[in-house]
Structures are given as structure tokens and as C-alpha cells.
Write a protein that holds these residues in place. Structure first.
Motif, PDB file in Angstrom:
ATOM      1  N   LYS A   1       0.852  -1.204   0.000  1.00  0.00           N
ATOM      2  CA  LYS A   1       0.000   0.000   0.000  1.00  0.00           C
ATOM      3  C   LYS A   1       0.882   1.246   0.000  1.00  0.00           C
ATOM      4  O   LYS A   1       0.678   2.170  -0.787  1.00  0.00           O
ATOM      5  CB  LYS A   1      -0.932  -0.003   1.229  1.00  0.00           C
ATOM      6  CG  LYS A   1      -1.853  -1.208   1.288  1.00  0.00           C
ATOM      7  CD  LYS A   1      -2.716  -1.229   2.520  1.00  0.00           C
ATOM      8  CE  LYS A   1      -2.002  -1.537   3.815  1.00  0.00           C
ATOM      9  NZ  LYS A   1      -1.483  -2.921   3.939  1.00  0.00           N
ATOM     10  N   THR A   2       1.880   1.254   0.896  1.00  0.00           N
ATOM     11  CA  THR A   2       2.766   2.418   0.989  1.00  0.00           C
ATOM     12  C   THR A   2       3.575   2.568  -0.293  1.00  0.00           C
ATOM     13  O   THR A   2       3.773   3.673  -0.794  1.00  0.00           O
ATOM     14  CB  THR A   2       3.728   2.233   2.189  1.00  0.00           C
ATOM     15  OG1 THR A   2       2.979   1.793   3.294  1.00  0.00           O
ATOM     16  CG2 THR A   2       4.447   3.504   2.528  1.00  0.00           C
ATOM     17  N   PHE A   3       4.028   1.437  -0.817  1.00  0.00           N
ATOM     18  CA  PHE A   3       4.808   1.412  -2.048  1.00  0.00           C
ATOM     19  C   PHE A   3       4.023   2.087  -3.181  1.00  0.00           C
ATOM     20  O   PHE A   3       4.525   2.936  -3.908  1.00  0.00           O
ATOM     21  CB  PHE A   3       5.087  -0.060  -2.372  1.00  0.00           C
ATOM     22  CG  PHE A   3       6.035  -0.303  -3.499  1.00  0.00           C
ATOM     23  CD1 PHE A   3       7.393  -0.384  -3.273  1.00  0.00           C
ATOM     24  CD2 PHE A   3       5.563  -0.482  -4.790  1.00  0.00           C
ATOM     25  CE1 PHE A   3       8.276  -0.638  -4.306  1.00  0.00           C
ATOM     26  CE2 PHE A   3       6.435  -0.730  -5.829  1.00  0.00           C
ATOM     27  CZ  PHE A   3       7.797  -0.816  -5.599  1.00  0.00           C
TER      28      PHE A   3
ATOM     29  N   ARG B   1       5.615  -7.820  10.525  1.00  0.00           N
ATOM     30  CA  ARG B   1       6.643  -6.831  10.146  1.00  0.00           C
ATOM     31  C   ARG B   1       7.814  -7.453   9.409  1.00  0.00           C
ATOM     32  O   ARG B   1       8.614  -6.760   8.810  1.00  0.00           O
ATOM     33  CB  ARG B   1       7.211  -6.127  11.407  1.00  0.00           C
ATOM     34  CG  ARG B   1       6.268  -5.268  12.219  1.00  0.00           C
ATOM     35  CD  ARG B   1       5.574  -4.231  11.405  1.00  0.00           C
ATOM     36  NE  ARG B   1       4.291  -4.700  10.931  1.00  0.00           N
ATOM     37  CZ  ARG B   1       3.666  -4.223   9.850  1.00  0.00           C
ATOM     38  NH1 ARG B   1       4.198  -3.274   9.136  1.00  0.00           N
ATOM     39  NH2 ARG B   1       2.491  -4.696   9.474  1.00  0.00           N
TER      40      ARG B   1
HETATM   41  N1  LIG Z   1       5.800  -4.002  -6.326  1.00  0.00           N
HETATM   42  C1  LIG Z   1       6.785  -4.125  -5.434  1.00  0.00           C
HETATM   43  N2  LIG Z   1       8.029  -4.452  -5.829  1.00  0.00           N
HETATM   44  C2  LIG Z   1       9.037  -4.590  -4.953  1.00  0.00           C
HETATM   45  N3  LIG Z   1       8.922  -4.415  -3.636  1.00  0.00           N
HETATM   46  C3  LIG Z   1       7.707  -4.086  -3.163  1.00  0.00           C
HETATM   47  C4  LIG Z   1       6.586  -3.926  -4.026  1.00  0.00           C
HETATM   48  N4  LIG Z   1       5.527  -3.579  -3.271  1.00  0.00           N
HETATM   49  C5  LIG Z   1       5.966  -3.535  -1.999  1.00  0.00           C
HETATM   50  N5  LIG Z   1       7.274  -3.838  -1.944  1.00  0.00           N
HETATM   51  C6  LIG Z   1       8.106  -3.912  -0.725  1.00  0.00           C
HETATM   52  O1  LIG Z   1       7.417  -4.702   0.236  1.00  0.00           O
HETATM   53  C7  LIG Z   1       7.551  -4.148   1.534  1.00  0.00           C
HETATM   54  C8  LIG Z   1       6.170  -3.854   2.124  1.00  0.00           C
HETATM   55  O2  LIG Z   1       5.532  -2.867   1.343  1.00  0.00           O
HETATM   56  P1  LIG Z   1       4.676  -1.710   1.994  1.00  0.00           P
HETATM   57  O3  LIG Z   1       5.336  -1.172   3.199  1.00  0.00           O
HETATM   58  O4  LIG Z   1       4.315  -0.775   0.915  1.00  0.00           O
HETATM   59  O5  LIG Z   1       3.411  -2.556   2.433  1.00  0.00           O
HETATM   60  P2  LIG Z   1       2.123  -2.045   3.209  1.00  0.00           P
HETATM   61  O6  LIG Z   1       0.950  -2.693   2.553  1.00  0.00           O
HETATM   62  O7  LIG Z   1       2.119  -0.574   3.282  1.00  0.00           O
HETATM   63  O8  LIG Z   1       2.396  -2.711   4.636  1.00  0.00           O
HETATM   64  P3  LIG Z   1       1.782  -2.328   6.068  1.00  0.00           P
HETATM   65  O9  LIG Z   1       0.297  -2.530   5.976  1.00  0.00           O
HETATM   66  O10 LIG Z   1       2.414  -3.315   6.975  1.00  0.00           O
HETATM   67  O11 LIG Z   1       2.161  -0.942   6.339  1.00  0.00           O
HETATM   68  C9  LIG Z   1       8.385  -2.890   1.387  1.00  0.00           C
HETATM   69  O12 LIG Z   1       9.729  -3.222   1.673  1.00  0.00           O
HETATM   70  C10 LIG Z   1       8.253  -2.542  -0.076  1.00  0.00           C
HETATM   71  O13 LIG Z   1       9.379  -1.856  -0.585  1.00  0.00           O
END
Ligand SMILES: Nc1ncnc2c1ncn2[C@@H]1O[C@H](COP(=O)(O)OP(=O)(O)OP(=O)(O)O)[C@@H](O)[C@H]1O
Length: 640
Positions: free
Chosen positions: A232-234, A604
Motif C-alpha cells: 500500500k505504501t509502495f 513486520r
Molecule cells: N511491487 C513491489 N516491488 C518490490 N517491492 C515491493 C513492491 N511492493 C511492496 N514492496 C516492498 O514490500 C515491503 C512492504 O511494502 P509496503 O510497506 O508498501 O506494504 P504495506 O501494505 O504498506 O504494509 P503495512 O500494511 O504493513 O504498512 C516494502 O519493503 C516494499 O518496498
């Protein structure tokens, strides 16, 4: 509460009476001191601890035996000259606020061999007065080594000048001769756009829907719903950069400082929109006319699109309802669930964009690794959904317990805190300057008190370090430790990992929650490098600042002047939301107490091999079962 002592001091031309308020140190008869323990502790352990840990009164007897000077004070007068070291259970001679060996008034005015004309100046140099001197010294300390932009930022932190301007509806930008901090966005935007290339199918679909809404100016709300690590953050980071490059205005905000710093130019929603911390039915946001954010909002709104959803503005929410829900102290489940976004009026117009592929977990190379990761991913999801296998049943006093797979469990000996510190921070002393070692490894705990225990154990391992006392040694106030203000006594050394406790400059990544490594220590300023988030690798000078508790349970108001940091080898699970970590120890001397805490803690990690869990059992040992809290009501209106 009692008044421990009243003393008088001569400051400049006038006498100042100082009332030092304190809970009188414990008094008890021989063999009758009070001892705190949990009902689950073994009595022999409690008795052994009580023999080793001296009470303040017993500590006073010891001090009288060992330090001749101590005999000149009654027990009630002890705090004038000695300070109680709870971790060592002994009274230590005060270093500050007290001059030793003075034989004449002139000695009281002498500091570091310099005789000052007035007592006030001497006090000022000792940091005992509330004046600007410490900030002058902080600037002087950095003049030789800091870059001009770092010095300018330090000056801005000290003055908090933009905030002062904003309060009167102005900005530094209104004064063309004054430099406005530059944030190097362009470079970051270019870098972050590269992320687009890595999108998976779900990311691409979500990205296209949102960009289309922005480009057609139709407005609308989206909710990116995915479990922890689905990117999501990505996706949000990439969206911010790509839209900004097209000249669009993007205001990324998050509910916590730690989540905000992950987004370029991210702020906490409360700071960005001046939302009051305590809300009631009459609350309004406090955006001032002509403030920067007011101007940005004015530019984003097109009156010709009034009447379209959200007046033609695209709003993107993101989250995971398995994670920690809005924190409402002491509220029951229905109140917390109904404070969630999917139970609000905003939910109906939201288009839900589902993300299901866990990108945090490394994919695995061999079939065996792939199977192991898939199993772990499912177990984590089951923990979040409240479906993980349990033992016990609802009739048990402590409820059913999740059984953690054995390979994650640490079976500890007598000193669990030491065991987990050894696992997560092996060889800490020889890795103090290693930024890669310090980054992305954490002990996660359910409460601030547990976090405090593990930090104390680590700080004992530090060897030589600097102790920074806050400016005003007032016995009772000093004994107060609250999670929202730094400790009176900070134990830091170069290489310590710390967490910022205030929003100093959110655009520069200096948010409440930013993790940093200490690079240089000076009496009135510390130099730190940011360890994570969009400003990782940048160096900043942090001055002491004045802080007051935001929600004090004490009946008095007080302020503490201290560096706004705390050690960060350990963190509460709530604060760790949003982070990806390379080594995690979940330390549960008590069970989790709110929805999603256990799920956040175990989700995490980037690989199952780096997760360790230590669960204290009711009878002094360790176990593999622990309670989980999941409010299933929050999932009712969500796509499965
Ligand atoms: N498409 C992608 N390609 C490569 N790495 C990715 C991709 N999407 C996410 N990541 C990596 O996966 C990890 C988790 O992504 P992210 O923090 O965006 O998830 P999130 O859904 O926001 O998690 P949370 O809900 O725990 O905050 C990060 O290290 C991010 O860089």
C-alpha cells in the motif's frame, strides 16, 4: 504528596525560594518494606529480589556507611544532595544544581574555573535557568563542523519560526530575503518513479484507476485494502511522485509520524490540517487564512466542479482493518469498531481496491523455501483474521490461546530480557557505528513499560556513554517518566539508535517516530542520521527543546527541557505499524490488549526465519501460547 524541602537561592539581585515537591521516600520498619510483585511470581523469587533491591531508606543507610558527606543530611534532606538511582538501588551524589566544596560566595559563581559576575550568569552557564543560553551554545557547538544548511535548520528548529509565523497567518515565504528550507524533492521524485517498474498486476490496476480519476477531474474516493506488506505504501509513494511530476498537488498524510515519514513530503494528518488532538462535536480544523496549507487547498479546489464527489478532488485512503484500530483509551469494542473508516459515512462512496499479494515476504528460491513462506504468510493472515489455531476455550479464565509455531519461540532462562537482547543485538558493542546493523531490527512489545525494561537492559550494555540531565533538577518532577516526553536522564553514546519524540520538521523527515543513529554528542545539541523513511541517510542537528506532557495524569503542569529523543532498540507494536524489519523479537511478558497488535507484530518481518517470539507464562517460565485480540465485527462490510 509532601514538600520534601524548601531551599533558597540568590539569583542576580534577588532571592528565589525553591519548593521542591516530592513523594517522601518510603519509610518502614526493619523487615517490613513494601515489595511489588505479580500474583504469578514465585514467592522465593520475590523474596530473593526483595533482599537484593534496597529500599530508599536502606539505600540511605548504605550511603551513610560509605560516603562521609552523607552523614550531614537527615533522610528527609537527602534529595538536596543525593539523587536516587532506581536501577542501581542507591543514592548518588548530585552533579548538577549543587556546588561541592564551596568555601565562599565567590566559589558559587565559579564554573569551569571562570568567575562570573553574578550568580544568575553562573546558573545560566550550568543550564539551571530557563533562558536562551543553551541555544546560543548549541549554535556555537556546531559552527565548526556543520554545513550551512544544517545550521540554518538547527536555527529554524530552535526558533520554530514557521510555526510562529503560521500562528499569525504568515509564512517565512512572505519575507523574500529569508531563506526557505529546500527539501531536494526533485531528486527523490526521479528515484521513486523507478518503483513503477516493479508494480505487480494488482498495483497496476489500482494505480491506473486512481490516475484516471485524477486526470478526468471527476473526483472520488478510493480505499486500498490489503494485508500488511501488500505494498500500500509502495503504491502511494509512486502515485505521489508520478502525480507531482505532472504538476498535480498531492498532500500525503498519515495517522502517525512513523507512517508519515515513509511518504515523501508526508505529514501527520493532525499537523497538516491542524486537527485538534481532543475532538468533540464542536471541533473544527484550525487552518489559518493565508497559511501555506490554506493556499494549497485553495489552489486544489475548482469551483466549477462543485457538486461532483469531493468537489472533483481524488482522495485515496489505504489500510488494513486487521491492524490496530483507532486508539480510544478504555473504550469497548463497539466504540472502537464504529470509529473505523469502514463504519463512517465516508465508506459508502469509496471504491475498494484489493491488494492480496504479500510483497514484504521474500519470495524464496527453493520449493521448500516457497512452501515455508506460503505457510507463514497464511498463518500471519489467520492471526489477523482471528482464525489461527488455538488451545483452550472461551470458558477458560484467560480465554483461548494462539499457539505460535515452535520455530519462532524462544525458551528463555532466568533473564528473558537479556536473552532477547542477545538474540536481536548480538555483538552490539562492536557494531555501534554500523548503520546497516542498527537499521531494521527491533524488539516489539505491547506496552511502553515493557519497552522501557528492554531499553534499560540495553543501555547497561553500552559501556561508556554520556548522561544528559534535563535542565531543572526538581525531585518529584524528575521522577516522572511518561511515554510522551523524554526521560530526565538520557543515556546516549555515539552509535546509539534513537527515536525522535516530536515533529520537528516533517518535510525533512524529522517526525515523532523517526529512527536515527547518533553521530556526535555535544552538551546542547546532538547530530543524528535518519535510518528510515523518505529522508534516510540525511544528517540533522537536534537541539534540546521544551516539552510538556500532552495528556498528563498529574495534577500539576510542568515542562521539561531535554533532547526530544528516546533510545530505540525496542518499540511498542503500535509504533511499528508500517515498517518492514529484517530482525524482529516479539517480547510478550504480558499479553497483547488491543485488536490487531499480535498481527502487526508478526507481520513486520521480511522472512519467517527472522521472527522470534518470547511469551512469558503465568508461572515464571516461557510458553508458546498467547492471547490474541480480534474484533471480527470490523470485517463485516469488507470484501473477503
Ligand atoms: N511491487 C513491489 N516491488 C518490490 N517491492 C515491493 C513492491 N511492493 C511492496 N514492496 C516492498 O514490500 C515491503 C512492504 O511494502 P509496503 O510497506 O508498501 O506494504 P504495506 O501494505 O504498506 O504494509 P503495512 O500494511 O504493513 O504498512 C516494502 O519493503 C516494499 O518496498
Amino acid at each position: 504528596m509532601d514538600v520534601t524541602y524548601v531551599s533558597s537561592r540568590l539569583l542576580g539581585d534577588s532571592w528565589v525560594l525553591t519548593f521542591t515537591i516530592g513523594f517522601l521516600a518510603s519509610r518502614h520498619l526493619e523487615g517490613e518494606k513494601s515489595v511489588s510483585f505479580k500474583s504469578s511470581n514465585k514467592l522465593e523469587n520475590v523474596a530473593r529480589r526483595a533482599t537484593i533491591r534496597l529500599s530508599k531508606l536502606e539505600g540511605c543507610f548504605e550511603a551513610n556507611k560509605l560516603v562521609p558527606e552523607a552523614r550531614g543530611y537527615t533522610y528527609a534532606e537527602f534529595p538536596q544532595a543525593f539523587t536516587w538511582k532506581d536501577d542501581q538501588c542507591k543514592w548518588k551524589i548530585r552533579e548538577r544544581g549543587r556546588k561541592k566544596g564551596s568555601t565562599y560566595y565567590r566559589d558559587l559563581r565559579t564554573v569551569n574555573g571562570i568567575v562570573y559576575p553574578t550568580f544568575k550568569e553562573a546558573c545560566s552557564i550550568l543550564g539551571l535557568l530557563r533562558d536562551d543560553n543553551q541555544w546560543h551554545i548549541a549554535m556555537e557547538e556546531n559552527v565548526v563542523h556543520a554545513m550551512p544548511n544544517q545550521l540554518r535548520s538547527l536555527f529554524v528548529h530552535i526558533l520554530n519560526i514557521e510555526k510562529i509565523f503560521n500562528e499569525v497567518s504568515k509564512s517565512i515565504k512572505d519575507f523574500p530575503d529569508m531563506p526557505f528550507p529546500e527539501y531536494g524533492f526533485i531528486h527523490e521524485v526521479e528515484n521513486s518513479l523507478m518503483l513503477y517498474k516493479n508494480f505487480n498486476k494488482e498495483h497496476l490496476q489500482a494505480y491506473n484507476s486512481i490516475v484516471k480519476s485524477v486526470e478526468t477531474n471527476n473526483g472520488g474516493a478510493f480505499f486500498m485494502y490489503g494485508s500488511g506488506g501488500c505494498g500500500k505504501t509502495f503504491l502511494l509513494k509512486t502515485l505521489c511522485c508520478s502525480l507531482r511530476r505532472q504538476g498535480k498537488i498531492v498532500l500525503p498524510v498519515a495517522s502517525s509520524g512513523i507512517a508519515a515519514v515513509l511518504l515523501l513530503g508526508g505529514w501527520t494528518a493532525h499537523s497538516r490540517f491542524h486537527i485538534p488532538l481532543k475532538l468533540d462535536q464542536h471541533s473544527t480544523v484550525g487552518i489559518k487564512q493565508r497559511s501555506e496549507v490554506a493556499e494549497v487547498i485553495k489552489h486544489s479546489i475548482d469551483v466549477s466542479r462543485a457538486g461532483l464527489p469531493f468537489d472533483g478532488i481524488t482522495i485515496v485512503f489505504g489500510g488494513d482493518f486487521r491492524q490496530i484500530l483507532p486508539v480510544i483509551p478504555k473504550a469497548p469494542c463497539p466504540q472502537i469498531v464504529s470509529a473505523s473508516l469502514n463504519w463512517s459515512r465516508l465508506w459508502d462512496p469509496c471504491t475498494v481496491l484489493l491488494l492480496e499479494q504479500n510483497m514484504r515476504l521474500t519470495s524464496g528460491r527453493t520449493p521448500e523455501e516457497k512452501r515455508e513462506i506460503a505457510e507463514f504468510s497464511q498463518w500471519v493472515l489467520d492471526v489477523g483474521n482471528g482464525k489461527a489455531p488455538t488451545i483452550g476455550n472461551k470458558d477458560d479464565l484467560s480465554g483461548p490461546k494462539i499457539v505460535s509455531p515452535d520455530r519462532f519461540i524462544i525458551h528463555s532462562s532466568a533473564d528473558p530480557v537479556k536473552d532477547i537482547v542477545d538474540i536481536i543485538y548480538p555483538d552490539l558493542a562492536s557494531n555501534t557505528f554500523n548503520v546497516d546493523y542498527s537499521r531494521q531490527r527491533l524488539i516489539l512489545a505491547p506496552t511502553n513499560a515493557v519497552v522501557g525494561d528492554s531499553q534499560d537492559c540495553l543501555s547497561d550494555n553500552f559501556g561508556e556513554r554520556n548522561d544528559f540531565n534535563s535542565a531543572f533538577p526538581v525531585e518529584f518532577l524528575n521522577s516522572i517518566n511518561m511515554p510522551c516526553i523524554p526521560k530526565l536522564e538520557l543515556k546516549l553514546k555515539v552509535g546509539s539508535v534513537v527515536m525522535l519524540m516530536r515533529n520537528l520538521n516533517q518535510i525533512m523527515g524529522l517526525c515523532n517516530g523517526t529512527q536515527m543513529i547518533v553521530k556526535k554528542l555535544m552538551p546542547n545539541s546532538i547530530v543524528c542520521e535518519i535510518l528510515c523513511g523518505s529522508q534516510v541517510g540525511t544528517t540533522h542537528i537536534i537541539p534540546r527543546i521544551e516539552m510538556e506532557p500532552s495528556d498528563s495524569k498529574y495534577p500539576i503542569e510542568f515542562k521539561r527541557i531535554q533532547f526530544p529523543v528516546q533510545l530505540c532498540y525496542s518499540m511498542t507494536v503500535n509504533k511499528s505499524q508500517g515498517q518492514s524489519l529484517d530482525k524482529v523479537e516479539v517480547y510478550l511478558p504480558r499479553t497483547v490488549f488491543s485488536h490487531g497488535q499480535l498481527y502487526v507484530a508478526v507481520s513486520r518481518v521480511t522472512s519467517p526465519s527472522i521472527l522470534h517470539i518470547l511469551i512469558a507464562s503465568d508461572s515464571d517460565g516461557t510458553t508458546n501460547g498467547t492471547s490474541n485480540v480480534v474484533y471480527e465485527e470490523v470485517f463485516y462490510n469488507l470484501p473477503s
